[in-house]
Design a protein around this motif. Structure first.
Motif, short mmCIF file in Angstrom:
data_model
loop_
_atom_site.label_atom_id
_atom_site.label_comp_id
_atom_site.label_asym_id
_atom_site.label_seq_id
_atom_site.Cartn_x
_atom_site.Cartn_y
_atom_site.Cartn_z
N LEU A 84 7.09 7.18 7.65
CA LEU A 84 6.26 8.35 7.35
C LEU A 84 6.08 9.19 8.63
N PRO A 85 7.14 9.84 9.10
CA PRO A 85 7.01 10.62 10.33
C PRO A 85 6.10 11.83 10.19
N THR A 86 5.93 12.32 8.96
CA THR A 86 5.05 13.46 8.70
C THR A 86 3.97 13.04 7.72
N VAL A 87 2.71 13.27 8.07
CA VAL A 87 1.59 12.90 7.20
C VAL A 87 1.14 14.10 6.38
N GLY A 88 0.27 13.85 5.41
CA GLY A 88 -0.19 14.91 4.51
C GLY A 88 -0.98 15.99 5.21
N ALA A 97 -3.87 8.01 12.83
CA ALA A 97 -4.30 6.61 12.69
C ALA A 97 -3.95 6.04 11.32
N VAL A 98 -2.66 6.02 11.00
CA VAL A 98 -2.21 5.56 9.69
C VAL A 98 -2.37 4.05 9.57
N TRP A 99 -3.04 3.64 8.48
CA TRP A 99 -3.35 2.22 8.26
C TRP A 99 -2.76 1.75 6.93
N ALA A 100 -2.46 0.47 6.89
CA ALA A 100 -2.23 -0.29 5.65
C ALA A 100 -1.34 0.40 4.63
N PRO A 101 -0.09 0.73 5.00
CA PRO A 101 0.82 1.36 4.03
C PRO A 101 1.37 0.33 3.04
N MET A 102 1.64 0.81 1.83
CA MET A 102 2.22 -0.06 0.81
C MET A 102 3.15 0.77 -0.07
N SER A 103 4.43 0.37 -0.16
CA SER A 103 5.39 1.03 -1.03
C SER A 103 5.75 0.09 -2.17
N ASP A 104 6.03 0.68 -3.34
CA ASP A 104 6.47 -0.14 -4.47
C ASP A 104 7.91 0.20 -4.81
N GLY A 125 -3.83 8.48 1.04
CA GLY A 125 -2.83 9.47 0.66
C GLY A 125 -1.64 8.83 0.00
N VAL A 126 -0.74 9.66 -0.51
CA VAL A 126 0.46 9.20 -1.21
C VAL A 126 1.66 9.97 -0.67
N ALA A 127 2.79 9.29 -0.55
CA ALA A 127 4.05 9.92 -0.18
C ALA A 127 5.16 9.32 -1.04
N THR A 128 6.23 10.05 -1.23
CA THR A 128 7.32 9.59 -2.09
C THR A 128 8.66 9.73 -1.38
N TYR A 136 9.49 9.18 3.85
CA TYR A 136 8.66 9.52 2.71
C TYR A 136 8.05 10.90 2.92
N THR A 137 7.98 11.67 1.84
CA THR A 137 7.41 13.01 1.88
C THR A 137 5.98 12.95 1.36
N PRO A 138 5.01 13.32 2.17
CA PRO A 138 3.61 13.19 1.74
C PRO A 138 3.20 14.27 0.74
N LEU A 139 2.34 13.89 -0.19
CA LEU A 139 1.69 14.89 -1.03
C LEU A 139 0.69 15.66 -0.17
N ALA A 140 0.49 16.92 -0.52
CA ALA A 140 -0.38 17.78 0.30
C ALA A 140 -1.83 17.32 0.27
N ASP A 141 -2.29 16.84 -0.90
CA ASP A 141 -3.69 16.47 -1.06
C ASP A 141 -3.88 14.96 -0.98
N SER A 142 -5.06 14.55 -0.56
CA SER A 142 -5.39 13.13 -0.53
C SER A 142 -5.55 12.58 -1.94
N PHE A 143 -5.45 11.27 -2.06
CA PHE A 143 -5.60 10.60 -3.35
C PHE A 143 -7.05 10.17 -3.60
N ALA A 144 -7.70 9.65 -2.57
CA ALA A 144 -9.09 9.19 -2.68
C ALA A 144 -9.73 9.29 -1.30
N CYS A 145 -11.00 9.75 -1.27
CA CYS A 145 -11.67 9.93 0.02
C CYS A 145 -13.03 9.25 0.12
N HIS A 146 -13.95 9.53 -0.80
CA HIS A 146 -15.29 8.95 -0.76
C HIS A 146 -15.94 9.16 0.61
#
Length: 327
Positions: A84-88, A97-104, A125-128, A136-146
Motif C-alpha cells: 500500500l504505497p499510497t494511502v486513502g 502510521a498504517v496498522w494491522a492490514p488484512m487482505s482476503d 480504510g479499504v484498498a483493492t 493496492y489502490t485505496p478508496l478515497a473515503d474511510s470505512f469506519a472511524c468512530h
C-alpha cells in the motif's frame, strides 16, 4: 522383496504430498519466530494460483504494509515490497502510521491509518488490487472511524458460509482513556468494543448498521482488540487479544457463538487464554489471524524482553473440537 523400512522411506514423501498442506506442518506451533524481524499484527492468506502463503503486517522501515511469502507455511521471507504505497485521501499524510492490514482472496485490503480529520486517532480504510501483491489502490473515503469514541482499528474480513460478507473491527476506546495500562487503566475505564458490519460482495459497501458483538470486561484488563472471525462446523470463533500490547499482560484468547451476530461467549480458564507470556518462552503473544477453516493461524510476540526489540511472527495449527480450541 522390498523391506518394510525401505517401503516406508519410499512412500512417506508421497503420503505427505497427497495429504496436502496440513501435513507439511510437523508441529502444532513453532517454538521460534518464522519471521524474526519487526512484523507486527500479521494476517495471512493462501493464494492457490501462486501456490504461496502471503502474510501482511503493520508498517515498518518506511513501508506502509509489509509482505512476506512462504511456499510451505514454515519458511518465510519478507519481500521488502509495500502493498500500500499510497494511502486513502482521508489519511494524515504526514504520519499515516498504517496498522494491522488484512487482505482476503478477493484482494480487498483492510487497514487502519491516522485520520487527517483528527490526527490523534486512527480510522479503518479499504484498498483493492487485481492481485495479491498489489499495489493496492485505496478508496478515497474511510470505512469506519468512530472518532468521538477514540477511532477504529484492526479490521478483518469474514466470509459467511451462506456467501455473505462481514468486516469486524475494534473501536479504539482506550485511545480516549485516562492513563495507565494502554491508556485505559485509570477509572473510568473506556469501552473497547468489537463491531461487526455486513458488507456487499465487493467487501466494503455497507449493508445496514454495524453491531457490537464483544467488549472488554474486568478480566481483560484495559482492552480487547485484534479480532479474527472464522466459522467451523456451525460455530463462529472470534479470536481476540486482551491486556496491553506493550506489556507482558498481552495474550490471545477467543469467544464463540452459534450465529455470526452472537451472542458471543468468552472462553475462560482452563481453556483460555490460548497464549500468554511465559508459554513456550513467548513474551506478549497476540494479534492473531486465522484462515477461514481455522487450520492455520499466525500471531506476533516480542522478539526481546520488551516491545522495543520489535515483534516477530509465529505460526500455529489450531485444533478445534466443539467450542474448544487448543494450540
Amino acid at each position: 522383496m522390498i523391506s518394510l523400512t525401505l517401503l516406508i522411506i519410499i512412500i512417506s514423501p508421497l503420503l505427505r504430498y497427497v495429504a496436502g498442506f496440513k501435513a507439511q506442518n510437523i508441529t502444532k506451533r513453532d517454538r521460534r519466530p518464522v519471521i524474526s524481524s519487526n512484523f507486527p499484527d500479521p494476517s495471512i492468506l493462501w493464494v492457490a494460483s501462486e501456490k504461496t502463503w502471503f502474510a501482511f503486517a503493520t508498517n515498518s522501515g518506511g513501508i506502509n504494509v509489509q509482505i512476506a511469502t512462504s511456499s510451505n507455511f514454515n519458511t518465510w521471507a519478507v519481500t521488502g515490497q509495500d502493498a500500500l504505497p499510497t494511502v486513502g485521501a482521508w489519511v494524515d499524510k504526514a504520519n499515516p502510521a498504517v496498522w494491522a492490514p488484512m487482505s482476503d482472496n478477493s484482494f480487498v485490503l483492510y487497514y487502519a491509518a491516522t485520520s487527517a480529520q483528527d490526527p490523534t486517532a486512527h480510522c479503518v480504510g479499504v484498498a483493492t488490487s487485481a492481485n495479491v501483491r498489489g499495489p493496492y489502490t485505496p478508496l478515497a473515503d474511510s470505512f469506519a472511524c468512530h472518532l468521538d469514541e477514540g477511532g477504529a482499528i484492526d479490521a478483518a474480513g469474514h466470509h459467511h458460509p451462506d456467501g455473505s460478507r462481514y468486516v469486524v473491527y475494534k473501536v479504539d476506546g482506550n485511545n480516549r482513556g485516562n492513563g495507565g495500562s494502554c491508556n485505559n487503566g485509570v477509572a473510568p475505564i473506556k469501552s473497547t468494543p468489537i463491531m461487526l458490519q455486513q458488507v456487499a460482495a465487493d467487501g466494503y459497501t455497507k449493508i445496514g448498521n454495524e453491531v457490537q458483538i464483544l467488549d472488554r470486561d474486568d478480566g481483560d484488563g484495559p482492552l480487547i482488540e485484534a479480532p479474527s472471525l472464522i466459522s467451523v462446523n456451525g460455530v463462529w470463533f472470534l479470536f481476540f487479544s486482551s491486556g496491553c500490547f506493550a506489556e507482558k499482560t498481552y495474550d490471545l484468547s477467543y469467544a464463540y457463538a452459534t450465529n455470526v451476530t452472537g451472542p458471543y461467549t468468552k472462553a475462560r480458564a482452563p481453556i483460555a487464554p490460548l497464549l500468554v507470556t511465559g508459554k513456550d518462552g513467548l513474551n506478549a503473544p497476540g494479534s492473531a489471524c486465522a484462515i477461514a477453516d481455522g487450520s492455520k493461524l499466525v500471531f506476533h510476540a516480542w522478539l526481546g524482553n520488551d516491545i522495543n526489540g520489535g515483534r516477530g511472527m509465529w505460526t500455529a495449527i489450531p485444533s478445534i473440537s466443539g467450542t474448544n480450541i487448543t494450540l
